[in-house]
Motif scaffolding. Structure first.
Motif, mmCIF file in Angstrom:
data_model
loop_
_atom_site.group_PDB
_atom_site.id
_atom_site.type_symbol
_atom_site.label_atom_id
_atom_site.label_comp_id
_atom_site.label_asym_id
_atom_site.label_seq_id
_atom_site.Cartn_x
_atom_site.Cartn_y
_atom_site.Cartn_z
ATOM 1 N N ILE A 187 0.039 14.123 7.883
ATOM 2 C CA ILE A 187 0.375 12.742 7.559
ATOM 3 C C ILE A 187 -0.891 12.133 6.976
ATOM 4 O O ILE A 187 -1.971 12.247 7.556
ATOM 5 N N ILE A 188 -0.765 11.534 5.824
ATOM 6 C CA ILE A 188 -1.900 10.878 5.178
ATOM 7 C C ILE A 188 -1.686 9.376 5.300
ATOM 8 O O ILE A 188 -0.582 8.876 5.057
ATOM 9 N N VAL A 189 -2.725 8.669 5.685
ATOM 10 C CA VAL A 189 -2.643 7.216 5.805
ATOM 11 C C VAL A 189 -3.564 6.542 4.802
ATOM 12 O O VAL A 189 -4.612 7.084 4.437
ATOM 13 N N ALA A 190 -3.141 5.375 4.364
ATOM 14 C CA ALA A 190 -3.979 4.487 3.564
ATOM 15 C C ALA A 190 -4.499 3.430 4.527
ATOM 16 O O ALA A 190 -3.711 2.819 5.260
ATOM 17 N N LEU A 191 -5.792 3.226 4.527
ATOM 18 C CA LEU A 191 -6.423 2.282 5.450
ATOM 19 C C LEU A 191 -7.132 1.176 4.690
ATOM 20 O O LEU A 191 -7.816 1.434 3.697
ATOM 21 N N ASP B 59 2.986 -1.027 3.736
ATOM 22 C CA ASP B 59 3.169 -2.271 4.479
ATOM 23 C C ASP B 59 3.676 -3.361 3.536
ATOM 24 O O ASP B 59 3.185 -3.504 2.411
ATOM 25 N N ARG B 60 4.647 -4.136 3.990
ATOM 26 C CA ARG B 60 5.253 -5.193 3.161
ATOM 27 C C ARG B 60 4.218 -6.121 2.529
ATOM 28 O O ARG B 60 4.354 -6.525 1.387
ATOM 29 N N GLY B 61 3.198 -6.459 3.270
ATOM 30 C CA GLY B 61 2.189 -7.386 2.776
ATOM 31 C C GLY B 61 1.263 -6.807 1.716
ATOM 32 O O GLY B 61 0.477 -7.533 1.110
ATOM 33 N N TYR B 62 1.357 -5.506 1.489
ATOM 34 C CA TYR B 62 0.468 -4.838 0.536
ATOM 35 C C TYR B 62 1.209 -4.253 -0.664
ATOM 36 O O TYR B 62 0.599 -3.634 -1.524
ATOM 37 N N ARG B 63 2.509 -4.441 -0.733
ATOM 38 C CA ARG B 63 3.285 -3.870 -1.835
ATOM 39 C C ARG B 63 2.982 -4.601 -3.142
ATOM 40 O O ARG B 63 2.625 -5.765 -3.141
ATOM 41 N N GLY B 64 3.122 -3.873 -4.238
ATOM 42 C CA GLY B 64 2.893 -4.445 -5.559
ATOM 43 C C GLY B 64 1.430 -4.521 -5.944
ATOM 44 O O GLY B 64 1.078 -5.157 -6.937
ATOM 45 N N VAL C 219 -3.810 0.584 9.158
ATOM 46 C CA VAL C 219 -2.893 1.450 8.418
ATOM 47 C C VAL C 219 -1.981 0.562 7.571
ATOM 48 O O VAL C 219 -1.240 -0.266 8.091
ATOM 49 N N ILE C 220 -2.062 0.754 6.243
ATOM 50 C CA ILE C 220 -1.243 -0.050 5.331
ATOM 51 C C ILE C 220 -0.274 0.809 4.526
ATOM 52 O O ILE C 220 0.541 0.291 3.768
ATOM 53 N N GLY C 221 -0.371 2.122 4.700
ATOM 54 C CA GLY C 221 0.540 3.025 4.009
ATOM 55 C C GLY C 221 0.467 4.404 4.619
ATOM 56 O O GLY C 221 -0.486 4.741 5.326
ATOM 57 N N VAL D 192 4.747 4.720 12.737
ATOM 58 C CA VAL D 192 6.137 4.518 13.162
ATOM 59 C C VAL D 192 6.605 3.111 12.801
ATOM 60 O O VAL D 192 7.741 2.920 12.360
ATOM 61 N N HIS D 193 5.719 2.134 12.938
ATOM 62 C CA HIS D 193 6.083 0.767 12.534
ATOM 63 C C HIS D 193 6.442 0.714 11.057
ATOM 64 O O HIS D 193 7.438 0.094 10.670
ATOM 65 N N LEU D 194 5.648 1.363 10.210
ATOM 66 C CA LEU D 194 5.952 1.391 8.773
ATOM 67 C C LEU D 194 7.293 2.077 8.510
ATOM 68 O O LEU D 194 8.090 1.611 7.694
ATOM 69 N N LEU D 195 7.550 3.184 9.193
ATOM 70 C CA LEU D 195 8.808 3.916 8.997
ATOM 71 C C LEU D 195 10.018 3.089 9.431
ATOM 72 O O LEU D 195 11.092 3.178 8.829
#
Length: 151
Positions: free
Chosen positions: A53-57, A90-95, A62-64, A15-18
């Motif tokens: 729901i699939i999460v990236a850890l 997550d903003r810190g993990y983009r790119g 949870v980073i995605g 929910v935080h990511l959304l």
């Protein structure tokens, strides 16, 4: 980094990511405790076959996330298709290629479940997202429409 089906313990981070973007900030409600609607929705997703729901850890953080729904159909000779929604990193993990890896994981899952096509929608204002999906081979072949059924 690992990808897995989310559990209710991942829900606050999802929910935080959304909620953590210009669109989500106006339609999501990230607070503690989470509104019961999120927990109820998650329980319905867990109960429905072909919906997850699939999460990236990264070290259990949870980073995605994304939602993958498998949709049996009659059209296209009874083809099964997949729908992807709620893709967030997550903003810190983009790119860093995490979004691409997460999408490729979902594509592989869809193929394993017999899907012949995968579809998604993205807001017309999300130009970066459009470029991202096009780079992965998605084609803007249709115009989508939505009708809100609530006030």
């Amino acid at each position: 980094m690992e990808f897995k089906t989310a559990t209710v313990n991942h829900l606050p981070a999802i929910v935080h990511l959304l909620a953590d973007d210009e669109f989500g900030a106006t339609r999501e409600s990230y607070k503690h405790p989470l509104p019961k609607e999120y927990v109820e929705a998650f329980e319905k997703i867990e109960q429905q076959i072909g919906n997850s729901i699939i999460v990236a850890l990264d070290n259990n953080k949870v980073i995605g996330c994304l939602q993958l729904t498998i949709i049996p159909g009659i059209s296209r000779l009874g083809s099964i298709r997949a729908q992807i929604e709620g893709v967030r990193i997550d903003r810190g993990y983009r790119g860093k290629g995490i979004g691409e890896s997460l999408l490729r994981y979902a594509l592989d899952e869809a193929k394993t479940m017999g899907c012949k096509m995968i579809q998604l929608t993205t807001d017309k204002k999300r130009k970066d997202a459009h470029r991202f999906y096009e780079r992965l081979g998605f084609v803007a072949s249709h115009d989508g429409m939505k009708l809100s059924l609530s006030n």
